[in-house]
Design a protein around this motif. Structure first.
Motif, mmCIF file in Angstrom:
data_model
loop_
_atom_site.group_PDB
_atom_site.id
_atom_site.type_symbol
_atom_site.label_atom_id
_atom_site.label_comp_id
_atom_site.label_asym_id
_atom_site.label_seq_id
_atom_site.Cartn_x
_atom_site.Cartn_y
_atom_site.Cartn_z
ATOM 1 N N ASN A 16 122.456 140.233 4.637
ATOM 2 C CA ASN A 16 123.241 141.157 5.018
ATOM 3 C C ASN A 16 124.573 141.269 3.949
ATOM 4 O O ASN A 16 124.990 142.140 3.424
ATOM 5 C CB ASN A 16 123.997 141.279 6.241
ATOM 6 C CG ASN A 16 123.416 142.277 7.285
ATOM 7 O OD1 ASN A 16 122.575 143.263 6.559
ATOM 8 N ND2 ASN A 16 123.353 142.356 8.478
ATOM 9 N N PRO A 17 125.291 140.062 3.835
ATOM 10 C CA PRO A 17 126.269 140.018 2.865
ATOM 11 C C PRO A 17 126.053 140.265 1.395
ATOM 12 O O PRO A 17 126.947 141.061 0.686
ATOM 13 C CB PRO A 17 126.648 138.445 2.823
ATOM 14 C CG PRO A 17 126.070 138.133 4.345
ATOM 15 C CD PRO A 17 125.014 138.633 4.452
ATOM 16 N N ASP A 18 124.716 140.053 1.042
ATOM 17 C CA ASP A 18 124.570 140.365 -0.317
ATOM 18 C C ASP A 18 124.319 141.805 -0.451
ATOM 19 O O ASP A 18 124.598 142.417 -1.484
ATOM 20 C CB ASP A 18 123.380 139.565 -0.819
ATOM 21 C CG ASP A 18 123.674 138.317 -1.003
ATOM 22 O OD1 ASP A 18 124.718 137.859 -1.150
ATOM 23 O OD2 ASP A 18 122.609 137.372 -0.864
ATOM 24 N N ASP A 22 126.281 144.525 -2.846
ATOM 25 C CA ASP A 22 125.625 145.368 -3.931
ATOM 26 C C ASP A 22 125.800 146.668 -3.618
ATOM 27 O O ASP A 22 126.066 147.441 -4.432
ATOM 28 C CB ASP A 22 124.133 144.952 -3.922
ATOM 29 C CG ASP A 22 123.856 143.647 -4.369
ATOM 30 O OD1 ASP A 22 124.630 143.044 -5.047
ATOM 31 O OD2 ASP A 22 122.621 143.226 -4.134
ATOM 32 N N PHE A 23 125.812 147.197 -2.405
ATOM 33 C CA PHE A 23 126.097 148.594 -2.020
ATOM 34 C C PHE A 23 127.595 148.994 -2.323
ATOM 35 O O PHE A 23 127.583 149.984 -3.245
ATOM 36 C CB PHE A 23 125.845 148.659 -0.478
ATOM 37 C CG PHE A 23 126.636 150.194 0.083
ATOM 38 C CD1 PHE A 23 125.714 151.246 -0.334
ATOM 39 C CD2 PHE A 23 127.511 150.145 0.821
ATOM 40 C CE1 PHE A 23 126.338 152.465 0.012
ATOM 41 C CE2 PHE A 23 128.097 151.311 1.230
ATOM 42 C CZ PHE A 23 127.652 152.553 1.088
ATOM 43 N N LYS A 24 128.487 148.203 -2.145
ATOM 44 C CA LYS A 24 130.037 148.548 -2.542
ATOM 45 C C LYS A 24 130.053 148.515 -3.830
ATOM 46 O O LYS A 24 130.965 149.373 -4.577
ATOM 47 C CB LYS A 24 130.776 147.305 -1.616
ATOM 48 C CG LYS A 24 131.051 147.576 -0.183
ATOM 49 C CD LYS A 24 131.816 146.309 0.568
ATOM 50 C CE LYS A 24 133.101 146.498 -0.089
ATOM 51 N NZ LYS A 24 134.129 145.314 0.397
ATOM 52 N N LEU A 45 134.321 155.770 3.835
ATOM 53 C CA LEU A 45 132.993 155.844 3.618
ATOM 54 C C LEU A 45 132.420 156.991 3.950
ATOM 55 O O LEU A 45 131.599 157.585 3.335
ATOM 56 C CB LEU A 45 132.080 154.693 4.140
ATOM 57 C CG LEU A 45 130.592 154.797 4.365
ATOM 58 C CD1 LEU A 45 130.101 154.559 2.838
ATOM 59 C CD2 LEU A 45 130.104 153.419 5.159
ATOM 60 N N GLU A 46 132.595 157.709 5.269
ATOM 61 C CA GLU A 46 131.918 158.748 5.818
ATOM 62 C C GLU A 46 132.420 160.002 4.744
ATOM 63 O O GLU A 46 131.312 160.982 4.584
ATOM 64 C CB GLU A 46 132.546 159.230 7.266
ATOM 65 C CG GLU A 46 131.824 160.377 7.706
ATOM 66 C CD GLU A 46 132.070 160.375 9.227
ATOM 67 O OE1 GLU A 46 132.057 161.640 9.730
ATOM 68 O OE2 GLU A 46 132.452 159.516 9.945
ATOM 69 N N THR A 47 133.663 160.005 4.541
ATOM 70 C CA THR A 47 134.095 161.166 3.524
ATOM 71 C C THR A 47 133.205 161.094 2.180
ATOM 72 O O THR A 47 132.649 162.257 1.835
ATOM 73 C CB THR A 47 135.379 161.297 3.122
ATOM 74 O OG1 THR A 47 136.405 161.513 4.359
ATOM 75 C CG2 THR A 47 135.874 162.148 2.124
ATOM 76 N N TRP A 48 133.112 159.986 1.469
ATOM 77 C CA TRP A 48 132.277 159.885 0.345
ATOM 78 C C TRP A 48 130.906 160.452 0.919
ATOM 79 O O TRP A 48 130.099 161.031 -0.171
ATOM 80 C CB TRP A 48 132.214 158.401 -0.089
ATOM 81 C CG TRP A 48 131.318 158.260 -1.291
ATOM 82 C CD1 TRP A 48 131.917 158.595 -2.476
ATOM 83 C CD2 TRP A 48 130.061 157.873 -1.317
ATOM 84 N NE1 TRP A 48 130.813 158.449 -3.477
ATOM 85 C CE2 TRP A 48 129.689 158.032 -2.705
ATOM 86 C CE3 TRP A 48 129.075 157.449 -0.344
ATOM 87 C CZ2 TRP A 48 128.308 157.686 -3.270
ATOM 88 C CZ3 TRP A 48 127.762 157.106 -1.039
ATOM 89 C CH2 TRP A 48 127.464 157.238 -2.024
ATOM 90 N N LEU A 68 121.339 154.587 2.328
ATOM 91 C CA LEU A 68 121.588 154.623 3.909
ATOM 92 C C LEU A 68 121.547 153.072 4.421
ATOM 93 O O LEU A 68 122.470 152.929 5.224
ATOM 94 C CB LEU A 68 120.426 155.305 4.486
ATOM 95 C CG LEU A 68 120.243 155.510 5.920
ATOM 96 C CD1 LEU A 68 121.367 156.277 6.506
ATOM 97 C CD2 LEU A 68 118.876 156.099 6.244
ATOM 98 N N ASP A 69 120.870 152.299 3.875
ATOM 99 C CA ASP A 69 120.806 150.809 4.397
ATOM 100 C C ASP A 69 122.238 150.156 4.079
ATOM 101 O O ASP A 69 122.644 149.624 5.182
ATOM 102 C CB ASP A 69 119.629 150.240 3.565
ATOM 103 C CG ASP A 69 119.447 148.641 4.096
ATOM 104 O OD1 ASP A 69 119.558 148.403 5.491
ATOM 105 O OD2 ASP A 69 119.333 147.941 3.151
ATOM 106 N N GLY A 70 122.678 150.338 2.944
ATOM 107 C CA GLY A 70 123.797 149.670 2.668
ATOM 108 C C GLY A 70 125.147 150.292 3.562
ATOM 109 O O GLY A 70 125.866 149.742 4.058
#
Length: 146
Positions: A16-18, A22-24, A45-48, A68-70
């Motif tokens: 999860n942390p990694d 990576d997602f961010k 996040l939701e607006t993006w 979606l996962d991130g």
């Protein structure tokens, strides 16, 4: 994001942390800088997401699975930070609506971040995810809100 056994789930949690980092890092800097794990960051996040994905089918497509996962992992971490609890999974009961999906198990019930994120794409309010979290926060026992 379906997980088939306890070992795979343990690895999913460990990553999860990694994966969230990576997602961010994959997001535009103006967006990622605002993802500070606060309730309000969920609206960013939701607006993006709603600006970049028009339908649930689009965000759940294979090519967008990492987004979606991130997103779901990030949302889960914000929910955990505000509700307490832990990640959980039910891999045994096939009748469970969240069978084989990671969920947040807290004192106010079970929440599936993946479902919350995909529903936000459908609802398109820009604040659906934070509304879900705020509603759950109101239900926290008084000794956990101080």
């Amino acid at each position: 994001m379906y997980i088939s056994d306890e070992d795979a789930f343990g690895y999913w949690v460990f990553q999860n942390p990694d994966v969230v980092k990576d997602f961010k890092d994959s997001l535009p800097s103006g967006i990622s800088e605002q993802l500070d794990y606060s309730v309000n960051s969920l609206d960013v996040l939701e607006t993006w997401l709603t600006e970049n994905f028009n339908t649930v089918d689009e965000i759940t497509s294979f090519v967008n699975v990492s987004v979606l996962d991130g997103s779901a992992r990030y949302v889960g971490r914000v929910f955990l930070a505000n509700l307490g609890g832990k990640w959980g999974i039910d891999i045994h009961n096939k009748d469970n609506m969240y069978h084989s999906l990671p969920v947040i198990e807290s004192k106010v019930g079970v929440t599936c971040p993946l479902s919350v994120v995909s529903t936000s794409i459908d609802r398109r309010t820009g604040h659906f995810i934070s509304d879900v979290l705020r509603a759950k926060m109101k239900r926290l026992p008084a000794d956990l809100t101080a």
